[in-house]
Design an enzyme around this catalytic site. Structure first.
Site, PDB file in Angstrom:
ATOM      1  N   SER A  59      -7.158 -16.060 -16.612  1.00 33.98           N
ATOM      2  CA  SER A  59      -7.734 -14.730 -16.525  1.00 33.98           C
ATOM      3  C   SER A  59      -8.551 -14.484 -15.260  1.00 33.98           C
ATOM      4  O   SER A  59      -8.809 -13.335 -14.916  1.00 33.98           O
ATOM      5  CB  SER A  59      -8.643 -14.490 -17.723  1.00 33.98           C
ATOM      6  OG  SER A  59      -9.778 -15.366 -17.669  1.00 33.98           O
ATOM      7  N   LYS A 100     -16.751 -12.955 -11.024  1.00 36.34           N
ATOM      8  CA  LYS A 100     -15.849 -12.489 -12.080  1.00 36.34           C
ATOM      9  C   LYS A 100     -16.614 -11.494 -12.958  1.00 36.34           C
ATOM     10  O   LYS A 100     -17.766 -11.740 -13.312  1.00 36.34           O
ATOM     11  CB  LYS A 100     -15.380 -13.691 -12.922  1.00 36.34           C
ATOM     12  CG  LYS A 100     -14.326 -13.354 -13.972  1.00 36.34           C
ATOM     13  CD  LYS A 100     -13.865 -14.614 -14.718  1.00 36.34           C
ATOM     14  CE  LYS A 100     -12.730 -14.324 -15.688  1.00 36.34           C
ATOM     15  NZ  LYS A 100     -12.248 -15.555 -16.368  1.00 36.34           N
ATOM     16  N   SER A 125      -8.185 -20.656 -17.546  1.00 38.25           N
ATOM     17  CA  SER A 125      -8.401 -19.433 -16.768  1.00 38.25           C
ATOM     18  C   SER A 125      -8.986 -19.619 -15.381  1.00 38.25           C
ATOM     19  O   SER A 125      -9.054 -18.675 -14.601  1.00 38.25           O
ATOM     20  CB  SER A 125      -9.289 -18.469 -17.552  1.00 38.25           C
ATOM     21  OG  SER A 125      -8.534 -17.831 -18.551  1.00 38.25           O
TER      22      SER A 125
END
Ligand SMILES: [Mg+2]
Ligand SMILES: [Zn+2]
Lengths: 95, 492, 493
Positions: free
Chosen positions: C161, C78, C185
């Site tokens: 997210s 990420k 997330s």
């Protein structure tokens, strides 16, 4: 609590975020909606309740007094948009 | 605190419309003596190349996190104990949010509602020998910001982050001071205590100690006035000058029908005035909240006790001891304890000797010579034991006090021991009564007229005869013997 | 043989150990998959050269008999994790051009375990979002979107997210990915993309080197296709870090060893408060199904009460923006990233931050600034932290009566890009089931449990006691077996 455009301008300046005047009304509406949503917390009885200070049940750990970092001036400055003779450069400030 | 009326009248400032009283509170930022910074492992040395002592934590790079330096906590606790203050077993680090070029994270990690140290006190030693107690409101730990240089470039401010993250103790006083002199005495005393404790080097020129002065004026006994804060004053002299100036400025404004607005001001060293800081004009809203990257700081009570056990004797206690053990005057004791090195030197000299004599020599000729030479005790050419040796020669009547001064000068210049100098120069005191007798006879013979005057009642001439006899013996005659024999012979 | 990018981590490790293929071959298969999945917009930076180098080094280690826990396994990171020498953006324009001179602790742990980095994946800007639509680099497409690649009639969101992470793993571009979870997330996108994802106990994984969103909530965790893979990857990521004051110093267990399948006698708490108004019937049915599976396996379902659940979202939307408003103050155009000039320092700040942050980030910074500001702190921030204590106490009480809590992961399946976007509150409701555990710092895991009527994945969430990730993984393993999902995203079907 509803937020008006003057309040938007005030907090935008506190947060150093430029909000074009044309967007202030819209933003005031959105922020007011969010505030209206979070205001339901006033229903909760928190008399005598301590605020949560951390999600971990430990106390602060101490580091030894040891110089083991720094001395990396080039790396510290490498990403700077304005490097000026070993310093970071910003628009001139008048005190 | 003795806000006594007796001293009040002397401290007022005379305005055009009557008397005014100053109310002064000080916030001193003292750099904690530590090798590494408060929340990072970068060095704290003074005078390094710009940005050479900066970790990514200090420069607030993405994802960087603070981890606290244990020695800085210990130093804050030591200082609190030295100020006879309450140590808080639980304290909290907060973020103070504001934007400035030398504050990389956009917040200063400080302590707001729960500082590490609570109420304490400092006793001030005033030049007239009196003392006053000033309350300490709190002491908290915080990180320093970096440094902005505004005069290096026509259109830019330069930022150096070497100081960013250096540990500071902010020591806040109660608004207990009423004159600029008291404020000066406060800063000096605080510095002395910090140096005794070894928690701050007190070096104001290098910025290790900076003072924010909160000043307001009021009618004697009246309600408090609006205060202005003069930021970052960096010497005791400037603290006094800035406060004096600021108080008079405020009185003038009020007497001209104006009002004081609460603001931050700067001390302009060159012009000798305070002026409003333009960059800090806008209202601040620091949005303090507990730093979620740090947890509450919890101190173990036994640990606090163990720190207490290592505290040195502090100046006030030392002064009392010097007065009771060595029978020194308040003044002499005060001068000696103002610096630990001075007090230690004195004690080394006084050990097994006449303490009063030792104190006179240390405070007198010794410090005089050091001052003149611009030297510290550490690099004095005369050690405590050497000075003790000189005093021994006085005590056993080998030399007189007057000769001793000459010997000391020689010692200071050459580093040689007193005994060598006395021997080499033949400065031994004359205690042979025959020789003294002869000298007295010679003086009397050469001054028959004065002898007659003396005998006629002009007692004051005794000193003249002593002087002449000493001259005759090259200053080496034992003054007590001279007095004794001279008095007898003059009496006829 | 199965295409190499369709293996699980466990299968891939077996293959590598048996020398069926090399790490370089495994990595090449994944690099190809990354390239062909570009229309998903999952990757912000591809690092194929670095991946090949790391794979070759892995093969050398394995040949020496020195293979680590994840040696040779290609994964995606990420783009909230700072990676040394590789651009890190947090999907924000404000970090444009930023090259970290350091490596986050979690990614460093992964490289230490031998994992191979394929690249940095997309996310909501600064991890603020639940659909991966706030990224400055465009939205990510859920590989479960019906229709052929690039010709989707409905472009579904992957959740957020950690949307790029979820899409990359679901699209078989990576065997696993790192995620971060502040209010859901990891769990919500795992649910939307049919993956397993765990948000460990706060303090289990180091936050050092991860771009901060809300410091008291942020936790890193793995996202993979199976429970066993999640157990493996969590073990590699977790651990004590002296550089993070909130990192907890306790040993990391062998999580895979916890996957015994034996949950007999385990008390599974079912909180009535999670039956929210308007929850689709199929989600309620799936939840009931989950309870039945666990009962069948010998566990004992018990009703528990979490009375402050309904206040969790409001609490979260005060605490997280407040912390974010302060955490994001460092993006000021001075030391890294974007600078937009201005006549004064203040103007430079305002221009830089005004154009560098997207709408959602600006909104949250402003709300956070407001709730901390003079006169409002007590009413908002302090109040929220007190309610947070209440929420945490609810869980403590519940865990006296049960060992693990079972709830749905999200109140819906993946929706289409553009939906729920006019009203921030609608979007915030995505996290209604995940936020409470985040506020309490408890571990939460999402495991695929079925498909909705639209054919899209649905997950169930397990919430555990602090540092009891093992129980979550063990129970998740039971659900995984019982559910027996074989459906694949259309993209790879
Ligand atoms: Mg202050
Ligand atoms: Zn301060």
């Amino acid at each position: 609590m509803s937020i008006d455009r003057a309040t938007v301008a005030k907090i935008a300046h506190l947060a150093r975020i430029k909000v074009p005047e044309a967007e202030q009304d819209h933003l005031a509406g959105e922020l007011s909606k969010i505030l209206a949503f979070v205001e339901q917390l006033s229903e909760v009885d928190t008399e005598g309740v301590a605020p949560m200070s951390s999600a971990v049940a430990t106390t602060l750990r101490w580091r030894p007094d040891q110089v083991d970092d720094g001395g990396t001036r080039e790396a510290v400055l490498a990403n700077a948009p304005d490097r000026a003779e070993g310093f970071f450069g910003v628009p001139k400030v008048i005190e | 605190m003795n806000t006594g009326r007796e001293r009040a009248a002397m401290t007022y400032i005379q305005g055009e419309t009557g008397d005014w009283e100053m109310v002064i509170g000080l916030e001193v930022h003292a750099q904690v003596t530590s090798k590494a910074k408060l929340f990072s492992g970068a060095a704290t040395l003074f005078g390094a190349e710009p940005n050479s002592q900066v970790s990514f934590v200090d420069a607030a790079f993405p994802g960087m996190l603070p981890v606290i330096n244990g020695v800085c906590i210990e130093q804050a606790v030591r200082t609190g104990l030295g100020l006879k203050a309450q140590i808080n077993p639980v304290s909290v680090f907060d973020r103070k949010n504001y934007f400035y070029a030398d504050l990389p994270s956009g917040y200063q990690i400080s302590q707001y509602t729960q500082p590490i140290v609570g109420k304490g006190e400092i006793v001030l030693d005033m030049p007239d020998g009196s003392s006053r107690t000033v309350g300490i409101t709190r002491l908290h730990l915080e990180m320093d910001a970096g440094k902005s240089l505004h005069d290096q470039h026509p259109s830019k401010t330069f930022v150096d982050l070497n100081r960013s993250g250096v540990a500071l103790m902010e020591i806040v006083s109660e608004p207990d001071m009423r004159t600029a002199e008291e404020a000066g005495a406060y800063v000096r005393k605080l510095r002395t205590i910090l140096r005794y404790l070894g928690t701050c080097d007190g070096n104001m020129e290098e910025g290790s100690m900076r003072c924010d002065c909160n000043v307001s004026v009021r009618r004697p006994g009246g309600p408090l006035g609006t205060r202005c804060e003069i930021k970052n004053v960096n010497s005791v002299r400037f603290v006094q000058q800035a406060i004096e100036y600021e108080a008079r400025r405020q009185i003038e404004v009020i007497e001209d029908g104006g009002t004081i607005s609460q603001e931050t001001r700067l001390w302009d060293t060159a012009k000798g005035v305070t002026r409003s800081m333009r960059s800090k004009e806008e209202a601040h809203d620091y949005r303090y909240f507990p730093d979620p990257d740090l947890l509450p700081l919890v101190l173990d009570l036994d640990w606090i006790e163990s720190i207490k056990a290592t505290l040195p004797e502090l100046p006030d206690d030392k002064k009392q001891r010097f007065m009771s053990d060595y029978k020194l005057s308040l003044y002499d004791a005060g001068v000696l304890v103002a610096e630990q090195a001075r007090a230690d030197f004195f004690e080394a000299v006084a050990k097994g000797r006449d303490a009063k004599l030792a104190s006179n020599w240390v405070n007198g000729d010794f410090f005089g010579a050091l001052n003149k030479a611009g030297k510290d005790i550490q690099d004095s050419p005369v050690s405590a034991s050497a000075l003790g040796g000189l005093i021994d020669l006085i005590s056993d009547n080998t030399i007189s006090g007057r000769i001793a001064k000459e010997v000391f000068e020689e010692m200071f210049a050459t580093g040689r021991p007193a005994a060598d100098i006395v021997e080499a120069k033949g400065l031994r005191q004359v205690t042979d009564t025959g020789a003294i007798d002869a000298a007295i006879s010679a003086v009397m013979a050469g001054n028959a007229d004065k002898v007659a005057e003396y005998r006629g009642g002009k007692d004051k001439l005794f000193g003249f005869f002593v002087g002449q006899v000493m001259k005759q013996t090259g200053g080496k005659a034992n003054p007590a013997l001279v007095n004794e024999i001279l008095r007898a012979k003059l009496a006829g | 043989m199965t295409a190499l990018n369709r293996l699980t981590m466990t299968e891939a490790l077996t293959g590598l150990d048996r020398r069926d293929f090399t790490a370089v071959e495994l990595t090449e298969a994944h690099i190809a998959a990354v390239e062909s999945a570009r229309p998903l917009n999952a990757f912000l930076v591809e690092t194929p050269d670095q991946a090949r180098e790391m794979a070759a080094a892995s093969d050398a280690r394995r040949a020496q008999g020195e293979a680590g826990l994840m040696d040779g396994l290609p994964i995606a990171i990420k783009d909230l994790f700072c990676t040394k020498g590789v651009a890190t953006t947090a999907a924000s324009k404000i970090l444009q051009g930023f090259i970290p001179p350091y490596e986050s602790t979690v990614t460093a742990n992964l490289w230490q375990a031998g994992a191979v980095m394929l690249g940095k994946v997309n996310l909501d800007e600064f991890a603020m979002g639940s659909a991966n639509v706030t990224s400055a680099y465009g939205p990510v497409i859920n590989p479960w979107s019906p229709g052929p690649l690039g010709a989707w009639p409905r472009r579904l969101v992957p959740g957020g997210s950690s949307g790029g992470s979820a899409a990359a793993v679901a699209a078989r571009c990576a065997l696993g990915a790192t995620g971060t979870d502040t209010g859901g997330s990891i769990r919500q996108p795992a649910g939307f993309c049919g993956l397993v994802g765990i948000k460990p106990t706060y303090g289990r994984c180091s936050r050092w080197g991860i771009v901060a969103f809300a410091s008291s909530l942020d936790q890193a965790g793995p996202m993979t296709r199976t429970v066993a893979d999640t157990a493996l990857m969590l073990r590699a990521m977790a651990g004590y870090d002296p550089k993070d004051s909130t990192s907890v110093n306790r040993p990391v267990p062998d999580y895979q060893a916890a996957l015994t399948g034996d949950i007999r006698g385990l008390r599974v708490g079912i909180p009535a408060e999670y039956r929210v108004d308007g929850m689709p019937a199929e989600i309620e049915r799936l939840w009931d199904q989950g309870v039945a599976w666990l009962r069948d396996a010998g566990a004992e379902p018990v009703p528990v009460r979490l009375p402050h659940t309904q206040y969790a979202l409001a609490t979260y939307y005060i605490v997280a923006p407040a912390e974010a408003s302060s955490n994001l103050a460092r993006y000021d155009g001075v030391r890294f990233g974007l600078r937009v000039d201005g006549g004064s320092l203040s103007e430079m700040y305002e221009n830089t931050r005004g154009s560098g942050f997207g709408a959602e980030v600006r909104r949250r910074i402003l709300i956070g600034t407001y709730v901390l500001s003079h006169g409002y702190y007590d009413a908002y921030y302090l109040k929220a932290q007190k309610v947070r204590t209440r929420i945490s106490e609810d869980f403590q009480a519940a865990f006296t009566a049960c060992d693990v809590i079972l709830t749905p992961t999200a109140p819906s399946t993946a929706f289409a890009i553009g939906e729920k976007m006019d009203d921030p509150i609608q979007m915030y409701l995505n996290d209604v089931f995940t936020v409470p555990a985040s506020l309490a710092g408890l571990p939460g895991l999402s495991v695929p449990a079925g498909l909705g009527a639209d054919g899209l994945p649905l997950g169930l969430q397990l919430i555990g006691r602090p540092f009891d990730e093992e129980t979550l993984l063990r129970v998740a393993g039971v659900i995984e077996s019982a559910a027996g999902i074989t459906a694949l995203p259309p993209f790879v079907a």
